[in-house]
Design a protein around this motif. Structure first.
Motif, mmCIF file in Angstrom:
data_model
loop_
_atom_site.group_PDB
_atom_site.id
_atom_site.type_symbol
_atom_site.label_atom_id
_atom_site.label_comp_id
_atom_site.label_asym_id
_atom_site.label_seq_id
_atom_site.Cartn_x
_atom_site.Cartn_y
_atom_site.Cartn_z
ATOM 1 N N LEU A 43 0.874 -1.314 -0.114
ATOM 2 C CA LEU A 43 0.065 -0.030 0.013
ATOM 3 C C LEU A 43 0.894 1.347 -0.060
ATOM 4 O O LEU A 43 0.647 2.508 -0.745
ATOM 5 N N SER A 44 2.097 1.128 0.721
ATOM 6 C CA SER A 44 2.779 2.524 0.680
ATOM 7 C C SER A 44 3.131 2.696 -0.673
ATOM 8 O O SER A 44 3.399 3.824 -1.009
ATOM 9 N N MET A 45 3.642 1.778 -1.491
ATOM 10 C CA MET A 45 3.859 2.018 -3.313
ATOM 11 C C MET A 45 2.376 2.205 -4.114
ATOM 12 O O MET A 45 2.437 3.478 -4.893
ATOM 13 N N GLY A 46 1.360 1.537 -3.705
ATOM 14 C CA GLY A 46 0.265 1.661 -4.265
ATOM 15 C C GLY A 46 -0.454 3.167 -3.996
ATOM 16 O O GLY A 46 -0.845 3.923 -5.089
ATOM 17 N N ILE A 47 -0.382 3.775 -2.852
ATOM 18 C CA ILE A 47 -0.920 5.166 -2.481
ATOM 19 C C ILE A 47 0.114 6.222 -3.032
ATOM 20 O O ILE A 47 -0.399 7.004 -3.546
ATOM 21 N N TYR A 48 1.252 5.801 -3.115
ATOM 22 C CA TYR A 48 2.163 6.923 -3.802
ATOM 23 C C TYR A 48 1.828 7.076 -5.366
ATOM 24 O O TYR A 48 1.698 8.113 -5.952
ATOM 25 N N THR A 49 1.520 5.962 -5.965
ATOM 26 C CA THR A 49 1.149 5.768 -7.284
ATOM 27 C C THR A 49 -0.028 6.596 -7.708
ATOM 28 O O THR A 49 -0.100 7.309 -8.486
ATOM 29 N N THR A 50 -0.931 6.272 -6.742
ATOM 30 C CA THR A 50 -2.308 7.045 -7.031
ATOM 31 C C THR A 50 -2.224 8.301 -6.669
ATOM 32 O O THR A 50 -2.882 9.243 -7.527
ATOM 33 N N MET A 51 -1.215 8.910 -5.813
ATOM 34 C CA MET A 51 -1.259 10.397 -5.634
ATOM 35 C C MET A 51 -0.611 10.814 -6.656
ATOM 36 O O MET A 51 -0.912 12.163 -6.927
ATOM 37 N N VAL A 57 -1.898 9.116 4.549
ATOM 38 C CA VAL A 57 -2.363 7.529 4.709
ATOM 39 C C VAL A 57 -1.165 6.828 4.303
ATOM 40 O O VAL A 57 -0.498 5.757 4.883
ATOM 41 N N GLY A 58 -0.488 7.125 3.047
ATOM 42 C CA GLY A 58 0.775 6.604 2.621
ATOM 43 C C GLY A 58 1.685 6.573 3.470
ATOM 44 O O GLY A 58 2.497 5.695 3.456
ATOM 45 N N ALA A 59 2.133 7.651 4.252
ATOM 46 C CA ALA A 59 3.064 7.800 5.170
ATOM 47 C C ALA A 59 3.013 6.993 6.410
ATOM 48 O O ALA A 59 4.064 6.316 6.686
ATOM 49 N N VAL A 60 1.727 6.774 6.816
ATOM 50 C CA VAL A 60 1.735 5.785 8.041
ATOM 51 C C VAL A 60 1.838 4.228 7.560
ATOM 52 O O VAL A 60 2.229 3.546 8.260
ATOM 53 N N MET A 61 1.389 4.114 6.231
ATOM 54 C CA MET A 61 1.622 2.796 5.852
ATOM 55 C C MET A 61 3.223 2.396 5.669
ATOM 56 O O MET A 61 3.824 1.184 5.861
ATOM 57 N N THR A 62 3.648 3.349 5.168
ATOM 58 C CA THR A 62 5.211 3.333 4.715
ATOM 59 C C THR A 62 5.763 3.065 6.218
ATOM 60 O O THR A 62 6.943 2.284 6.350
ATOM 61 N N PHE A 63 5.354 3.849 7.144
ATOM 62 C CA PHE A 63 6.020 3.698 8.523
ATOM 63 C C PHE A 63 5.892 2.495 9.155
ATOM 64 O O PHE A 63 6.843 1.828 9.833
ATOM 65 N N ILE A 64 4.588 1.893 9.123
ATOM 66 C CA ILE A 64 4.423 0.373 9.308
ATOM 67 C C ILE A 64 5.150 -0.499 8.780
ATOM 68 O O ILE A 64 5.774 -1.460 9.306
ATOM 69 N N ALA A 65 5.264 -0.187 7.456
ATOM 70 C CA ALA A 65 6.111 -1.288 6.687
ATOM 71 C C ALA A 65 7.776 -1.142 6.994
ATOM 72 O O ALA A 65 8.246 -2.355 7.071
ATOM 73 N N LEU A 69 9.053 7.432 2.442
ATOM 74 C CA LEU A 69 8.702 8.037 3.660
ATOM 75 C C LEU A 69 9.069 9.442 3.718
ATOM 76 O O LEU A 69 8.342 10.305 4.024
ATOM 77 N N PHE A 70 10.354 9.885 3.439
ATOM 78 C CA PHE A 70 10.791 11.205 3.460
ATOM 79 C C PHE A 70 10.004 12.079 2.257
ATOM 80 O O PHE A 70 9.445 13.249 2.479
ATOM 81 N N LEU A 71 9.661 11.336 1.082
ATOM 82 C CA LEU A 71 8.989 11.905 -0.159
ATOM 83 C C LEU A 71 7.453 12.105 0.332
ATOM 84 O O LEU A 71 6.957 13.297 0.224
ATOM 85 N N TYR A 72 6.998 11.138 1.246
ATOM 86 C CA TYR A 72 5.492 11.687 1.735
ATOM 87 C C TYR A 72 5.426 12.721 2.745
ATOM 88 O O TYR A 72 4.894 13.845 2.648
#
Length: 247
Positions: A66-74, A99-107, A136-139
């Motif tokens: 989801l961290s990658m999928g959300i960034y792509t959607t963004m 939301v993407g940042a939280v998923m990346t942090f969890i990952a 994560l830094f990009l988010y």
């Protein structure tokens, strides 16, 4: 042919859509995550190499994907906003970013927990881990850039540009295990013809992935609703929704 899509440039239309969709995303997600986690953590067999340590996969993999999928959607929303100048697309960028940042942090956190028993260290500067940290830094950068401007239309455009520039990191993350000699294991569920995971381990993982995806979609809908209200508070339809309870 695509004229119907332009109706979603209107903030009122997007608000109504999000207001109708979020319950169908959010409430089923809790059930699916609960089922997937209980199934995976409690009933899936042990891995023959990693033992019970592999079970963190049921949190780590959905969050990482989801961290990658959300960034792509963004990035897609950013492109739409810059090309067609849709305010709703710019609002979507800032609704997606946290939301993407939280998923990346969890990952990253779950990856570190998984890496300790497997590699003997919490963190290594592995290609996959390093590029995920960059994401994560990009988010954070997208969110910080949006907050730096008082003019939110200009802020949306600036954040959109950064989101588009940063999307190059997504394929780097995905193919890092193939391009470089890395400690991180290769693809598992993305190899649809012959996934590198037993079916009794795969099915709870897919349930968790669906649950996490619906949860993220529900939260994004709620965030986008709030962003629209905050930005359009001066418009009559927003006052009608807020104070008369319509929609």
């Amino acid at each position: 042919m695509w004229k119907w899509l332009h109706s979603y440039a209107k903030t009122e239309r997007v608000f109504t859509l999000c207001n109708g969709l979020w319950p169908f995303f959010l409430w089923p997600s809790f059930v699916l995550i609960l089922i997937g986690c209980i199934w995976g953590l409690g009933f899936a067999p042990k891995d023959y190499q990693q033992g019970d340590a592999f079970r963190i996969i049921y949190i780590h993999v959905p969050a990482a994907l989801l961290s990658m999928g959300i960034y792509t959607t963004m990035a897609v929303a950013a492109l739409v906003g810059l090309v067609w100048q849709w305010r709703t697309a710019f609002m979507s960028v800032i609704a997606l970013a946290p939301v993407g940042a939280v998923m990346t942090f969890i990952a990253l956190i779950t990856g570190a927990i998984w890496g300790k028993p497997m590699w003997g260290k919490w963190w290594v500067w592995d290609a996959r881990l390093t590029t995920e940290l960059i994401m994560l830094f990009l988010y954070f950068g997208v969110m910080a850039l949006y907050a730096a401007f008082e003019d939110k239309q200009l802020a949306g455009k600036a954040s959109a540009v950064m989101a588009l520039v940063g999307v190059v990191n997504v394929p780097i993350i995905h193919f890092s295990v193939e391009w470089w000699n890395t400690l991180h294991q290769g693809a598992t569920i993305s190899k649809f013809e012959s996934p590198s995971i037993a079916p009794e381990m795969l099915w709870p993982l897919l349930v968790c992935l669906l649950g996490f995806s619906l949860f993220a979609a529900g939260i994004v809908c709620l965030r986008l609703k709030n962003e629209i209200v905050r930005r359009e508070i001066h418009r009559p339809w927003v006052k009608h929704v807020l104070f008369e309870g319509k929609n």
